[in-house]
Design an enzyme around this catalytic site. Structure first.
Site, mmCIF file in Angstrom:
data_model
loop_
_atom_site.group_PDB
_atom_site.id
_atom_site.type_symbol
_atom_site.label_atom_id
_atom_site.label_comp_id
_atom_site.label_asym_id
_atom_site.label_seq_id
_atom_site.Cartn_x
_atom_site.Cartn_y
_atom_site.Cartn_z
ATOM 1 N N HIS B 326 0.805 -1.218 0.000
ATOM 2 C CA HIS B 326 0.000 0.000 0.000
ATOM 3 C C HIS B 326 0.838 1.268 0.000
ATOM 4 O O HIS B 326 0.349 2.322 -0.395
ATOM 5 C CB HIS B 326 -0.951 0.014 1.209
ATOM 6 N N GLY B 327 2.056 1.186 0.459
ATOM 7 C CA GLY B 327 2.860 2.398 0.420
ATOM 8 C C GLY B 327 4.145 2.271 1.192
ATOM 9 O O GLY B 327 4.302 1.398 2.048
#
Lengths: 320, 485
Positions: B326-327
């Site tokens: 996700h990041g």
């Protein structure tokens, strides 16, 4: 495929009609706080309704003031009257050059000013002007002049307010509306000015962002106004009304914008010239009546000194 | 180009008209048109990254063919490693380089040393995590002999870059989408109207619910140290609905748009906030990613075989990797880890496959037990979202400690009069959740809910959704959260 296209268009037509009905019901019944994208308000704190009605009757003024609340709260026609100058103030809340252009196009021909004092607040050159546009839509009788600017905003709030305004005009609600002359500490003074009884400085609770990037469309509108004034042979002075030093210094492009405005003729920056103390303001950017007295007296003197105003071109009476 | 932009409102009908006027011509023309439209759509963000997209597509297309035609196991493995290595290399460079460099510097700094590193000004190409995963799944499936590679470059490129799913999924599989690309699509009235309905519902979720929740979630999260506990709870709830409506709204628009062109994409959200336990939540949230990790990471690691310890280990790996996907921020890793912790009890007690059907199926109301289970699962999810939204792990812990204080019992609207307008958001959330609940057995909430009603009623409802968008949308375009991943 044909059936699909037919149904689609039928739905779009149905939806447009339904949208307008929902909007009218919503705009009529919903509390103002919750009317998110529909900001129709006749009157309002800037007295735009009353000002525009007066503007329809005013003719041949010596000085016309244009600009934001800094204009309608900062240039008192009564002070200019002392110098036998007939003045009118066409300022409105958060008015950016785009809205100034609309008002110039609508009222310059009627009011026929000899001289224009255009209050230029550089912070507003970074504002999209939507709030001010909504104020004008809500309060103007026939906002046809607004349509091109309104449509170009691509803003749902503007479109919804235009639709609701059409409904209000249709039922003639504006004709029966009467705006009170006194609202809280504010009083509307003939000539478009709003005088306040507030005399104590109270800083704003929320920090504002004064440094939005300057918008090209605002610069273009500003230059179009100047061209229009020149075309009509109306002399003008660009003025930046004083704000508190804290607010003034919060804007980082003062020097750059001063230089820009100076390119267009006489320009006075009164935040620099006067450096007024906070006690002469009731908030971060608006003067108390005492502050207005000081600022306006200085401005008139300056206008005379620079011969922007003189006996010959203004037919002044004895007091000069 | 955003789905909720005026540009897209012009782009979509133009492509749609050209596409269906070509339906009696060769299938290849339709595919070429969609491919060009997809590259134009992507190029609107940054045309330079079209080269990266094209290279990634070429790499997987070519290595797919090489793997398939190699009889030697070592060669097959070589081509697989080459493809996966380069794909992950790009992902690592664009998405994670600065994160690793910063984390290393911080670690070294802890020991009193100074590690200057070149922080690159790397722009994250939109959708890189999504199209990289598309391509990798194709190569994996060929390697595992699940599919044969396509020899048609246009078809494969369209599978990777089909514009509705290009920038934020769903993460498609070649087994599902590629056959649709290769088959003739016919104009189907009911499919098309269904697509429009899903687009409308997606726009409503994004522009009315998500963006309005975001306004207050942002204020509260960005100034969390100055708000009472009850306000912090409100902020967490706003973010919980923001992230769901933002991402599932995007997925609805993507699925609806694809259906306008005759494609069926994978369902990405199945009403996750009505789940009775965390395992069920993860079978309903971002399904295309969860199943991707299951098929290409969890099962190759051994899955549930090899005993309880291995199953727990594999589950933790999946959640940590998912968080990291996700990041490039430790907050996502902690969020993933927290979800792993949540799910472990259900693995230990073998209850993780207890709730396969939607809650209260065939009934209007849930039982008390189901309601309690749903509330508990929802609360745990809200707690985890705090880590997802916070700027840093420290910020998340501060936020949490702020919640557990006496001011939890104050009225957030009295202590913060500026939030009075947020009551409108809550007023919008209530009918929204009721519609979601009533439509929970469908693929999306309004799929069939109004179909049996007279046309004027049905159209009035859809018009009400259009009106809500016009009246409650934010007047500045806002990007979808998952575009950054």
């Amino acid at each position: 495929m044909v059936r699909f296209v037919k149904q689609l268009f039928a739905f779009l037509a149905f939806s447009i009609v339904a949208y307008v009905i929902f909007l009218i019901v919503w705009g009529t019944c919903a509390p103002t706080t919750f009317r998110k994208n529909m900001n129709f308000k006749m009157g309002g704190p800037g007295y735009m309704f009353t000002r525009l009605r007066e503007a329809d009757t005013v003719r041949n003024v010596d000085i016309l003031f244009l600009g934001s609340s800094h204009a309608y709260r900062g240039y008192d026609p009564r002070i200019f009257q002392r110098y036998s100058l007939k003045a009118f103030n066409l300022g409105s809340s958060a008015q950016t050059p785009i809205e100034t252009k609309i008002l110039v196009d609508s009222y310059l021909e009627k009011i026929k000013p000899k001289h224009v004092v255009f209050d230029v607040y550089p912070v507003l050159f970074g504002n999209d002007g939507v709030e001010s546009l909504l104020d004008i839509i809500s309060n103007m009788d026939d906002p046809r002049e607004i349509y091109p600017a309104a449509l170009s905003t691509k803003n749902a709030k503007v479109y919804n307010t235009l639709i609701f305004n059409a409904f209000v005009n249709l039922i003639g609600k504006k004709k029966h509306f009467k705006e009170p002359n006194e609202k809280g500490d504010d009083t509307y003074v003939n000539g478009g000015y709003v005088a306040t009884k507030k005399n104590k400085y109270k800083p704003e609770a929320l920090e504002r962002n004064y440094n939005q990037p300057t918008l090209t469309k605002q610069l273009e509108a500003f230059e179009a106004i100047i061209s229009e004034l020149k075309k009509r042979n109306i002399t003008y002075t660009l003025v930046q009304a004083p704000v508190t030093q804290k607010t003034y210094l919060a804007f980082r492009k003062n020097e750059e914008m001063d230089k820009y405005f100076s390119e267009f003729g006489k320009y006075y920056n009164y935040s620099e010239k006067l450096k007024l103390g906070d006690s002469l303001f009731f908030d971060d950017s608006h003067l108390t009546q005492n502050g207005v007295e000081i600022f306006n007296e200085e401005l008139v003197k300056q206008l005379f000194k620079d011969q922007v105003i003189s006996k010959s071109n203004f037919n002044l009476l004895s007091k000069e | 180009m955003l789905f909720n932009s005026l540009n897209f409102a012009f782009f979509l009908p133009i492509v749609f008209i050209f596409y269906w006027t070509l339906q009696n011509k060769k299938l290849a023309y339709q595919n070429i048109l969609l491919l060009l439209a997809s590259y134009y759509f992507y190029g609107c963000w940054d045309w330079r990254f079209l080269f990266l997209l094209a290279f990634s597509t070429f790499l997987d297309f070519y290595t797919g063919l090489k793997i398939y035609h190699s009889s030697d196991k070592a060669k097959r493995k070589f081509w697989l490693i080459l493809s996966v290595g380069i794909n992950l290399g790009f992902l690592g460079l664009f998405k994670y380089y600065n994160f690793f460099a910063d984390s290393f510097a911080s670690l070294v700094h802890q020991f009193g040393l100074n590690a200057d590193h070149p922080t690159l000004r790397i722009i994250l190409p939109v959708g890189i995590s999504f199209y990289t995963f598309h391509g990798m799944s194709y190569v994996f499936d060929i390697y595992n002999r699940k599919i044969k590679p396509t020899t048609n470059w246009v078809d494969y490129s369209l599978f990777v870059s089909f514009f509705p799913l290009l920038v934020a999924g769903p993460i498609e599989r070649a087994t599902h989408l590629l056959p649709q690309v290769e088959q003739k699509r016919t104009f189907d009235y009911s499919k098309l109207t269904d697509g429009l309905r899903q687009i409308l519902w997606g726009l409503f979720k994004k522009m009315v619910i998500a963006d309005n929740c975001a306004e207050y979630a942002d204020i509260i999260f960005n100034n969390s140290d100055s708000y009472s506990a009850s306000t912090l709870v409100l902020g967490a709830l706003f973010f919980t609905f923001q992230i769901y409506c933002d991402f599932s709204g995007y997925s609805d628009i993507a699925l609806g748009t694809a259906r306008l062109f005759g494609f069926e994409l994978l369902q990405n959200f199945k009403f996750p906030y009505f789940s009775r336990d965390i395992a069920e939540f993860w079978r309903r949230w971002h399904v295309s990613l969860s199943s991707w990790f299951k098929d290409y990471l969890y099962i190759p690691l051994g899955g549930s075989k090899g005993g309880l310890f291995k199953q727990i280990r594999n589950t933790c790996i999946i959640f940590l990797v998912s968080g990291f996907w996700h990041g490039a921020n430790w907050t996502f890793v902690v969020w993933g880890f927290l979800n792993a912790i949540y799910i472990i009890p259900s693995i230990v007690f073998r209850t993780n496959r207890q709730h396969l059907e939607i809650i209260a199926q065939g009934r209007l109301f849930p039982s008390i037990k189901e309601l309690a289970q749903m509330t508990l699962t929802f609360s745990l999810t809200v707690l985890a979202w705090i880590f997802f939204r916070a700027e840093t792990v420290g910020h998340a812990f501060d936020y949490l400690s702020g919640i557990f204080s006496m001011s939890l019992f104050t009225n957030p609207f009295i202590s913060n009069p500026e939030f009075i307008r947020s009551i409108l958001v809550i007023a919008l959330l209530i009918p929204f959740m009721i519609i979601e609940w009533l439509g929970r057995e469908n693929k999306y909430a309004i799929e069939t809910s109004f179909l049996n009603m007279p046309r004027p009623v049905r159209w009035a409802f859809y018009s009400l959704l259009v009106f809500s968008i016009g009246v409650f949308m934010q007047t500045k375009e806002s990007a979808f959260i998952y575009f950054q991943f």
